[in-house]
Design a protein around this motif. Sequence first.
Motif, mmCIF file in Angstrom:
data_model
loop_
_atom_site.group_PDB
_atom_site.id
_atom_site.type_symbol
_atom_site.label_atom_id
_atom_site.label_comp_id
_atom_site.label_asym_id
_atom_site.label_seq_id
_atom_site.Cartn_x
_atom_site.Cartn_y
_atom_site.Cartn_z
ATOM 1 N N ALA A 113 0.902 -1.340 0.020
ATOM 2 C CA ALA A 113 -0.051 -0.148 0.043
ATOM 3 C C ALA A 113 0.693 1.153 0.141
ATOM 4 O O ALA A 113 0.301 2.242 -0.381
ATOM 5 N N LEU A 114 1.959 1.101 0.253
ATOM 6 C CA LEU A 114 3.018 2.455 0.516
ATOM 7 C C LEU A 114 3.819 2.179 -0.633
ATOM 8 O O LEU A 114 4.734 3.343 -0.862
ATOM 9 N N LYS A 115 3.692 1.582 -1.742
ATOM 10 C CA LYS A 115 4.291 1.664 -2.903
ATOM 11 C C LYS A 115 4.339 3.005 -3.713
ATOM 12 O O LYS A 115 3.209 3.619 -3.665
ATOM 13 N N LYS A 116 5.215 3.623 -4.164
ATOM 14 C CA LYS A 116 5.095 4.685 -5.079
ATOM 15 C C LYS A 116 4.147 4.594 -6.503
ATOM 16 O O LYS A 116 4.292 3.188 -6.638
ATOM 17 N N PRO A 117 3.646 5.627 -6.651
ATOM 18 C CA PRO A 117 3.287 6.904 -6.342
ATOM 19 C C PRO A 117 2.926 7.368 -5.022
ATOM 20 O O PRO A 117 2.707 8.661 -4.711
ATOM 21 N N ASN A 118 2.328 6.695 -3.875
ATOM 22 C CA ASN A 118 2.146 7.052 -2.578
ATOM 23 C C ASN A 118 3.247 7.764 -2.193
ATOM 24 O O ASN A 118 4.352 7.210 -1.891
ATOM 25 N N PRO A 119 2.919 8.951 -1.613
ATOM 26 C CA PRO A 119 4.197 9.962 -1.021
ATOM 27 C C PRO A 119 4.398 9.562 0.485
ATOM 28 O O PRO A 119 5.604 10.355 0.866
ATOM 29 N N PHE A 120 3.934 8.694 0.989
ATOM 30 C CA PHE A 120 4.201 8.502 2.358
ATOM 31 C C PHE A 120 5.456 8.465 3.031
ATOM 32 O O PHE A 120 5.973 9.286 3.732
ATOM 33 N N GLU A 121 6.355 7.554 2.351
ATOM 34 C CA GLU A 121 7.684 7.234 2.833
ATOM 35 C C GLU A 121 8.570 8.645 2.420
ATOM 36 O O GLU A 121 9.428 8.993 3.307
ATOM 37 N N ALA A 122 8.291 9.401 1.400
ATOM 38 C CA ALA A 122 9.118 10.528 0.896
ATOM 39 C C ALA A 122 8.587 11.738 2.108
ATOM 40 O O ALA A 122 9.773 12.162 2.531
ATOM 41 N N ILE A 123 7.500 12.011 2.496
ATOM 42 C CA ILE A 123 7.051 12.771 3.196
ATOM 43 C C ILE A 123 7.476 12.323 4.661
ATOM 44 O O ILE A 123 8.081 13.258 5.609
ATOM 45 N N GLU A 124 7.702 10.848 5.121
ATOM 46 C CA GLU A 124 8.433 10.571 6.341
ATOM 47 C C GLU A 124 9.948 11.012 6.122
ATOM 48 O O GLU A 124 10.361 11.227 7.317
ATOM 49 N N ILE A 125 10.473 10.945 5.348
ATOM 50 C CA ILE A 125 11.955 11.284 5.162
ATOM 51 C C ILE A 125 12.085 12.960 5.314
ATOM 52 O O ILE A 125 12.892 13.142 6.109
ATOM 53 N N SER A 126 11.148 13.559 4.792
ATOM 54 C CA SER A 126 11.158 14.986 5.205
ATOM 55 C C SER A 126 11.062 15.342 6.584
ATOM 56 O O SER A 126 11.840 16.353 6.987
#
Length: 215
Positions: free
Chosen positions: A140-153
């Motif tokens: 469910a968190l696979k790109k293009p889901n931005p969740f992990e990118a936002i978590e990094i920010s």
Amino acid sequence: MKFKGIIFDLDGTLVNSLEDISDAMNTVLKGLNYPTHTYDTYQYFIGSGLRNLVSKALPASDNNEEQIEICFECMIETYREVCTIKTKPYEGIIELLDNLALQNIKLAVFSNKADELTKKIASEIFPDYFDDAVGLSTEALKKPNPFEAIEISKKWNLKTEEILFVGDSDIDMQTAVNANMFPVGVSWGYRTEEELKTSGAKVVINNASELIEIL
């Protein structure tokens, strides 16, 4: 605005992993007496995770969930053993990362490759460059889901608009847009410049050094 961080895709952006991925999948297919595919064909299978690649590689006659799961497990086991044999950084990438490190730019990797393999490749080929290397652990968190990118920010304590998202695929550009990051496409990967721009790339670069100009 001054950009303070960069999130990179892995396959087709930092490293050319096409041959290792293709060889591993073809080994699985041969073991089951299925037809294999060329490197050119696999170029269009890459980008949405290994499970998706397995589904695309299997013959239509045996493309069911049970067989996909069996072949996916075989693919992971096979690829784990060969994932850094032929995989190499693209020209200019090491020099780029050295330059970015000198500027104290925060760096991370976010890939749709399995998390274990993403971390293995990032640590073995690019030791000490990245604050984080995140792969796929939950579908469910696979790109293009931005969740992990936002978590990094959040870990970096940066606004998303202060971060460049660099990738070679439409999925990467969609992820950047969804995360409100600045989408940078690279022309040396597995997709065309037209696909990148259509999917939201604000800039498409033709060599690694051009990224410094954006900063």
